[in-house]
Write a protein that holds these residues in place. Structure first.
Motif, PDB file in Angstrom:
ATOM      1  N   LYS A 106       0.878  -1.187   0.000  1.00  0.00           N
ATOM      2  CA  LYS A 106       0.000   0.000   0.000  1.00  0.00           C
ATOM      3  C   LYS A 106       0.903   1.221   0.000  1.00  0.00           C
ATOM      4  N   GLU A 132       0.113   8.122   0.449  1.00  0.00           N
ATOM      5  CA  GLU A 132      -0.242   9.151  -0.534  1.00  0.00           C
ATOM      6  C   GLU A 132       0.996   9.855  -1.106  1.00  0.00           C
ATOM      7  N   ARG A 142       2.975   8.247  -3.992  1.00  0.00           N
ATOM      8  CA  ARG A 142       2.331   7.917  -5.283  1.00  0.00           C
ATOM      9  C   ARG A 142       2.852   8.710  -6.464  1.00  0.00           C
ATOM     10  N   SER A 186       0.401  -4.301  -8.909  1.00  0.00           N
ATOM     11  CA  SER A 186      -0.472  -3.495  -8.043  1.00  0.00           C
ATOM     12  C   SER A 186       0.251  -2.234  -7.569  1.00  0.00           C
ATOM     13  N   GLU A 228       0.013   0.292 -10.360  1.00  0.00           N
ATOM     14  CA  GLU A 228      -1.358   0.828 -10.472  1.00  0.00           C
ATOM     15  C   GLU A 228      -1.620   1.941  -9.458  1.00  0.00           C
ATOM     16  N   GLN A 229      -0.817   1.968  -8.394  1.00  0.00           N
ATOM     17  CA  GLN A 229      -1.025   3.009  -7.362  1.00  0.00           C
ATOM     18  C   GLN A 229      -0.217   4.281  -7.637  1.00  0.00           C
TER      19      GLN A 229
END
Ligand code: AMP
Length: 302
Positions: free
Chosen positions: A107, A110, A113, A130, A133-134
């Motif tokens: 994860k 923010e 990213r 994944s 994709e973030q």
């Protein structure tokens, strides 16, 4: 320019002709981020268990490494055990215990990213995807490492992520396995059709080779009398390479060649002592002195 790494943070038990250590700090993302932080700011994403102490975390402190993305999960940290004989290129994996890594779903905080340079260390290609994709916007450079396990077991997923990869950083055996070609130049041509436009082949004590549309560039491994522990050489190479590139405003052939030299320099320091012992104490001026020595090592006149 920001550099993101996603990969393993681990405890390693290592056996080499120079000795043995139990449960020392390791992991691809650890070696990579420490090596790259000599050149640029690194954003690290990974997972550790509740056995990972404040003291273990010290390796990242006082360096340009942001560990906001280092998740803490209940359970044990990823564990790997390996043994090397007199040939440092040959290693035997004695144990791989995924532990908290088994349920790892990266994860990105923010603030990570918008990372412009991304290194996807050796993990499940689905997870590598994944991560991409973030990322918001188009990264300047995506580099990827993988291993025989993923080449054999998840070829479709690996092909998918390779379409989005600019630089593939793998060893010679993996290059041959991925391309079904023994000759490395022919293998590179095959791999370019899968997506990457640059292939970096790590060849252990034989150095590293970069192949792109312009041709090939080779850098030697730094000649050392004693290689105490080859673990982390590949990830430290990748850290030196990507760290140098991320810190450079442009990315032309000359910069890529210098990045190869810095990769080899960081790999050579990593293997001088067990685990992260040598990188922990390394100074930028030692890196630059060894990089200059590479110039001497390879200089010749016709
Ligand atoms: P290298 O640079 O290839 O020598 O990488 C060594 C590091 O990779 C060790 O510190 C291990 O903890 C880590 N490692 C070994 N096996 C795996 C795996 N299957 N997935 C992720 N990391 C691994």
């Amino acid at each position: 320019m920001s550099l993101l790494v996603v990969g393993s943070v681990a405890f390693d038990s290592l056996e080499t002709p120079f000795g043995k250590v139990e449960r020392t700090l390791g992991g691809a993302a650890t070696y990579f981020s420490v090596a790259a932080s000599f050149f640029t700011h690194v954003n690290l994403v990974g997972v550790v268990g509740d056995d990972f102490t404040e003291r273990d975390e010290e390796i990242f402190r006082g360096r340009r490494i942001d560990i906001k993305g280092l998740e803490r999960a209940p359970g044990k940290t990823f564990f790997w055990a390996g043994r090397y004989g007199t040939d440092p290129n040959e290693r035997v994996t004695l144990a791989t215990e995924l532990n908290v890594f088994a349920a790892f779903r990266p994860k990105l905080p923010e603030s990570f990213r918008s990372s412009k340079n991304v290194f996807l260390a050796n993990i499940d290609p689905k997870l590598q995807k994944s991560v991409l994709e973030q990322i918001s916007g188009k990264p300047r450079m995506v580099a990827l490492d993988t291993m025989n396990y993923w080449i054999e077991r998840t070829p479709a997923e690996l092909r998918e992520i390779l379409k989005h990869t600019h630089v593939l950083v793998i060893n010679d055996a993996e290059t041959r396995m991925l391309s079904n070609e023994h000759n490395l130049l022919r293998a590179a041509r095959h791999i370019f059709k899968l997506g990457p436009r640059t292939l970096i082949i790590k060849r252990g004590e034989h150095g590293a080779m970069m192949v792109d549309s312009r041709g090939a560039f080779c850098v030697p491994a730094y000649p050392l009398e004693e290689v105490h522990d080859p673990t982390g050489a590949g990830d430290s190479f990748a850290g030196g390479f990507m760290g140098y590139l991320a810190a450079s405003r442009t990315m032309n052939d000359a910069v890529l060649r210098r990045a190869m030299v810095y990769g080899s320099v960081l790999g050579s320091f990593a293997v001088e002592r067990f685990g992260l012992e040598r990188l922990r104490k390394l100074k930028r001026r030692e890196i630059d002195a060894r990089a200059r020595h590479f110039g001497e090592l390879t200089r010749f006149r016709l």
